[in-house]
Motif scaffolding. Structure first.
Motif, PDB file in Angstrom:
ATOM      1  N   ASP A   1      27.337 -21.865  27.277  1.00  6.30           N
ATOM      2  CA  ASP A   1      28.299 -22.967  27.197  1.00  6.30           C
ATOM      3  C   ASP A   1      27.985 -24.028  28.252  1.00  6.30           C
ATOM      4  OD1 ASP A   1      29.568 -21.707  25.116  1.00  6.30           O
ATOM      5  OD2 ASP A   1      31.231 -20.937  26.330  1.00  6.30           O
ATOM      6  N   TYR A   2      27.625 -23.590  29.456  1.00  9.14           N
ATOM      7  CA  TYR A   2      27.346 -24.547  30.531  1.00  9.14           C
ATOM      8  C   TYR A   2      26.065 -25.330  30.255  1.00  9.14           C
ATOM      9  CZ  TYR A   2      26.635 -26.554  35.143  1.00  9.14           C
ATOM     10  OH  TYR A   2      26.450 -27.443  36.177  1.00  9.14           O
ATOM     11  N   LEU A   3      25.030 -24.637  29.821  1.00 10.24           N
ATOM     12  CA  LEU A   3      23.744 -25.303  29.591  1.00 10.24           C
ATOM     13  C   LEU A   3      23.719 -26.093  28.291  1.00 10.24           C
ATOM     14  CD1 LEU A   3      21.208 -22.512  30.668  1.00 10.24           C
ATOM     15  CD2 LEU A   3      21.974 -24.489  32.004  1.00 10.24           C
ATOM     16  N   GLY A   4      24.576 -25.720  27.348  1.00 11.42           N
ATOM     17  CA  GLY A   4      24.537 -26.369  26.040  1.00 11.42           C
ATOM     18  C   GLY A   4      23.370 -25.916  25.197  1.00 11.42           C
ATOM     19  N   HIS A   5      22.819 -24.736  25.503  1.00 13.30           N
ATOM     20  CA  HIS A   5      21.676 -24.182  24.783  1.00 13.30           C
ATOM     21  C   HIS A   5      21.843 -22.678  24.653  1.00 13.30           C
ATOM     22  CE1 HIS A   5      19.089 -27.797  25.084  1.00 13.30           C
ATOM     23  NE2 HIS A   5      19.663 -27.962  26.264  1.00 13.30           N
ATOM     24  N   HIS A   6      21.349 -22.127  23.550  1.00 13.49           N
ATOM     25  CA  HIS A   6      21.221 -20.683  23.485  1.00 13.49           C
ATOM     26  C   HIS A   6      20.068 -20.255  24.385  1.00 13.49           C
ATOM     27  CE1 HIS A   6      23.574 -21.100  19.684  1.00 13.49           C
ATOM     28  NE2 HIS A   6      24.081 -19.961  20.137  1.00 13.49           N
ATOM     29  N   ILE A   7      20.213 -19.105  25.009  1.00 13.52           N
ATOM     30  CA  ILE A   7      19.186 -18.606  25.908  1.00 13.52           C
ATOM     31  C   ILE A   7      18.436 -17.442  25.261  1.00 13.52           C
ATOM     32  CG2 ILE A   7      20.402 -19.368  27.974  1.00 13.52           C
ATOM     33  CD1 ILE A   7      21.289 -16.450  28.401  1.00 13.52           C
ATOM     34  N   VAL A   8      17.331 -17.092  25.888  1.00 11.40           N
ATOM     35  CA  VAL A   8      16.484 -15.993  25.428  1.00 11.40           C
ATOM     36  C   VAL A   8      16.364 -15.006  26.585  1.00 11.40           C
ATOM     37  CG1 VAL A   8      14.192 -15.386  24.571  1.00 11.40           C
ATOM     38  CG2 VAL A   8      15.224 -17.573  23.915  1.00 11.40           C
ATOM     39  N   LEU A   9      16.523 -13.711  26.296  1.00 13.01           N
ATOM     40  CA  LEU A   9      16.520 -12.691  27.347  1.00 13.01           C
ATOM     41  C   LEU A   9      15.415 -11.669  27.109  1.00 13.01           C
ATOM     42  CD1 LEU A   9      20.370 -12.081  27.666  1.00 13.01           C
ATOM     43  CD2 LEU A   9      18.898 -13.312  29.278  1.00 13.01           C
ATOM     44  N   GLU A  10      14.699 -11.345  28.184  1.00 16.48           N
ATOM     45  CA  GLU A  10      13.578 -10.412  28.105  1.00 16.48           C
ATOM     46  C   GLU A  10      14.013  -8.983  28.395  1.00 16.48           C
ATOM     47  OE1 GLU A  10       9.457  -9.434  30.579  1.00 16.48           O
ATOM     48  OE2 GLU A  10      10.316 -11.461  30.653  1.00 16.48           O
ATOM     49  N   ASN A  11      13.520  -8.059  27.595  1.00 16.47           N
ATOM     50  CA  ASN A  11      13.713  -6.633  27.881  1.00 16.47           C
ATOM     51  C   ASN A  11      12.892  -6.230  29.097  1.00 16.47           C
ATOM     52  OD1 ASN A  11      11.454  -7.177  25.963  1.00 16.47           O
ATOM     53  ND2 ASN A  11      11.008  -5.008  26.287  1.00 16.47           N
ATOM     54  N   PRO A  12      13.511  -5.617  30.098  1.00 17.00           N
ATOM     55  CA  PRO A  12      12.761  -5.241  31.300  1.00 17.00           C
ATOM     56  C   PRO A  12      12.061  -3.901  31.117  1.00 17.00           C
ATOM     57  CG  PRO A  12      15.041  -4.644  31.570  1.00 17.00           C
ATOM     58  CD  PRO A  12      14.942  -5.300  30.222  1.00 17.00           C
ATOM     59  N   SER A  13      11.085  -3.630  31.972  1.00 17.30           N
ATOM     60  CA  SER A  13      10.549  -2.276  32.075  1.00 17.30           C
ATOM     61  C   SER A  13      11.562  -1.408  32.817  1.00 17.30           C
ATOM     62  CB  SER A  13       9.230  -2.281  32.849  1.00 17.30           C
ATOM     63  OG  SER A  13       8.231  -2.959  32.135  1.00 17.30           O
ATOM     64  N   VAL A  14      11.761  -0.189  32.333  1.00 22.87           N
ATOM     65  CA  VAL A  14      12.712   0.710  32.993  1.00 22.87           C
ATOM     66  C   VAL A  14      12.034   2.041  33.301  1.00 22.87           C
ATOM     67  CG1 VAL A  14      14.730  -0.389  31.953  1.00 22.87           C
ATOM     68  CG2 VAL A  14      13.658   1.537  30.795  1.00 22.87           C
ATOM     69  N   TYR A  15      12.590   2.726  34.286  1.00 17.93           N
ATOM     70  CA  TYR A  15      11.994   3.959  34.787  1.00 17.93           C
ATOM     71  C   TYR A  15      12.997   5.107  34.831  1.00 17.93           C
ATOM     72  CZ  TYR A  15       8.728   0.350  36.166  1.00 17.93           C
ATOM     73  OH  TYR A  15       7.872  -0.724  36.134  1.00 17.93           O
ATOM     74  N   ILE A  16      14.255   4.812  34.567  1.00 16.65           N
ATOM     75  CA  ILE A  16      15.311   5.825  34.603  1.00 16.65           C
ATOM     76  C   ILE A  16      16.257   5.608  33.426  1.00 16.65           C
ATOM     77  CG2 ILE A  16      15.264   6.090  37.123  1.00 16.65           C
ATOM     78  CD1 ILE A  16      17.790   4.300  37.208  1.00 16.65           C
ATOM     79  N   GLN A  17      16.998   6.668  33.102  1.00 20.50           N
ATOM     80  CA  GLN A  17      18.099   6.559  32.155  1.00 20.50           C
ATOM     81  C   GLN A  17      19.404   6.806  32.897  1.00 20.50           C
ATOM     82  OE1 GLN A  17      16.666   9.462  29.194  1.00 20.50           O
ATOM     83  NE2 GLN A  17      16.778   7.821  27.681  1.00 20.50           N
ATOM     84  N   PHE A  18      20.452   6.040  32.527  1.00 27.22           N
ATOM     85  CA  PHE A  18      21.749   6.211  33.150  1.00 27.22           C
ATOM     86  C   PHE A  18      22.553   7.284  32.409  1.00 27.22           C
ATOM     87  CE2 PHE A  18      20.594   1.973  34.572  1.00 27.22           C
ATOM     88  CZ  PHE A  18      21.074   1.943  35.876  1.00 27.22           C
ATOM     89  N   ARG A  19      23.253   8.098  33.152  1.00 25.06           N
ATOM     90  CA  ARG A  19      24.121   9.095  32.526  1.00 25.06           C
ATOM     91  C   ARG A  19      25.226   8.436  31.717  1.00 25.06           C
ATOM     92  NH1 ARG A  19      24.874  13.109  37.775  1.00 25.06           N
ATOM     93  NH2 ARG A  19      22.754  13.969  37.764  1.00 25.06           N
ATOM     94  N   SER A  20      25.606   7.220  32.135  1.00 29.54           N
ATOM     95  CA  SER A  20      26.699   6.519  31.454  1.00 29.54           C
ATOM     96  C   SER A  20      26.246   5.782  30.195  1.00 29.54           C
ATOM     97  CB  SER A  20      27.356   5.525  32.413  1.00 29.54           C
ATOM     98  OG  SER A  20      26.406   4.565  32.845  1.00 29.54           O
TER      99      SER A  20
END
Length: 271
Positions: free
Chosen positions: A127-146
């Motif tokens: 809403d602030y930028l007036g543009h849709h954004i694009v988000l990158e999937n990060p590399s992960v090394y752990i899984q959360f119990r939650s």
């Protein structure tokens, strides 16, 4: 579909400005170009005269409950207005708390509470930028119990709720799945076919029991194979080759980028 691009690095400034290489577009690390003056911004203006650009940032801090950094967003909005990037991307992670930056891409728990929090923050930023954004999937090394959903389920719902899209880093997907004992091809197929705006390709360091996302080597054969599957899944998609350390001469990266172009074309021809 912008075609096939490279991350612009300072080591290649002179080669780019004097040779205007055969690259379709450049991706720029947003934080390096926010200051309105100085050499980086001047170089950006010159590059933008010849190529489309994409801004790729590290400061949305999308995974925390804190409000967006509107001082940062104000600077980013001014930069967007000046250079008119094809899109603006960042990372699906968190990077700090209470104004202190970790200088790392920290993972989030894939559950409903986090999804609601991230979706709200994405909407505020868009809403602030007036543009849709694009988000990158990060590399992960752990899984959360939650965690109560897969990364793909989290991403699919986030895209549906906010209209954002995903920068699918194929290397990161491979790294994460190896570290967590998952099948990267199943994870790829689980993503909705309309969610991806861009691919990233990069190298990693394989330590037998785990993989570190170092972005300091050429793309590995397993990542190339996963990239071919991604091209079949998502179709013609803008592709960016990243190298963040041990950066080779520009022509070496251009040759590697040509391999991405050939793989995507072959994948589309087979369909």
């Amino acid at each position: 579909m912008l075609g096939f691009g490279l991350g612009l690095r300072s080591q290649h400034y002179n080669d780019v400005l004097t040779g205007w290489p055969d690259v379709d577009w450049f991706e720029l690390i947003t934080e390096n170009y926010l200051a309105p003056g100085g050499r980086p911004r001047a170089i950006l203006r010159q590059v933008r005269e010849h190529y489309p650009v994409v801004l790729h940032g590290l400061s949305f801090n999308i995974g925390t409950a804190e409000a967006p950094d509107f001082d940062y967003l104000k600077q980013l909005k001014a930069l967007i207005e000046e250079v008119q990037p094809a899109w603006v991307s960042d990372h699906l992670c968190w990077t700090g708390l209470h104004g202190k930056t970790s200088h790392d891409l920290l993972p989030i728990a894939y559950n409903q509470e986090t999804l609601d929090q991230v979706a709200g923050k994405v909407s505020q930023i868009q809403d602030y930028l007036g543009h849709h954004i694009v988000l990158e999937n990060p590399s992960v090394y752990i899984q959360f119990r939650s965690a109560s959903m897969s990364e793909a389920e989290f991403i699919n719902t986030l895209v549906e709720r906010t209209g954002c899209q995903i920068l699918l880093d194929v290397n990161n997907l491979y790294v994460s799945c190896f570290n967590l004992g998952l099948d990267p091809y199943q994870s790829l197929q689980a993503l909705r076919p309309d969610c991806v705006a861009q691919f990233h390709l990069a190298g990693h360091t394989h330590n037998s029991s785990h993989i570190i996302d170092t972005h300091d080597q050429a793309v590995s054969d397993p990542v190339w194979e996963l990239y071919a599957a991604a091209c079949k899944r998502f179709g013609a998609t803008a592709t960016l080759l990243e190298r963040d350390d041990k950066i080779p001469p520009l022509q070496e990266l251009i040759a590697e980028l040509a391999q991405a172009r050939a793989i995507q074309q072959q994948a589309l021809d087979i369909q």
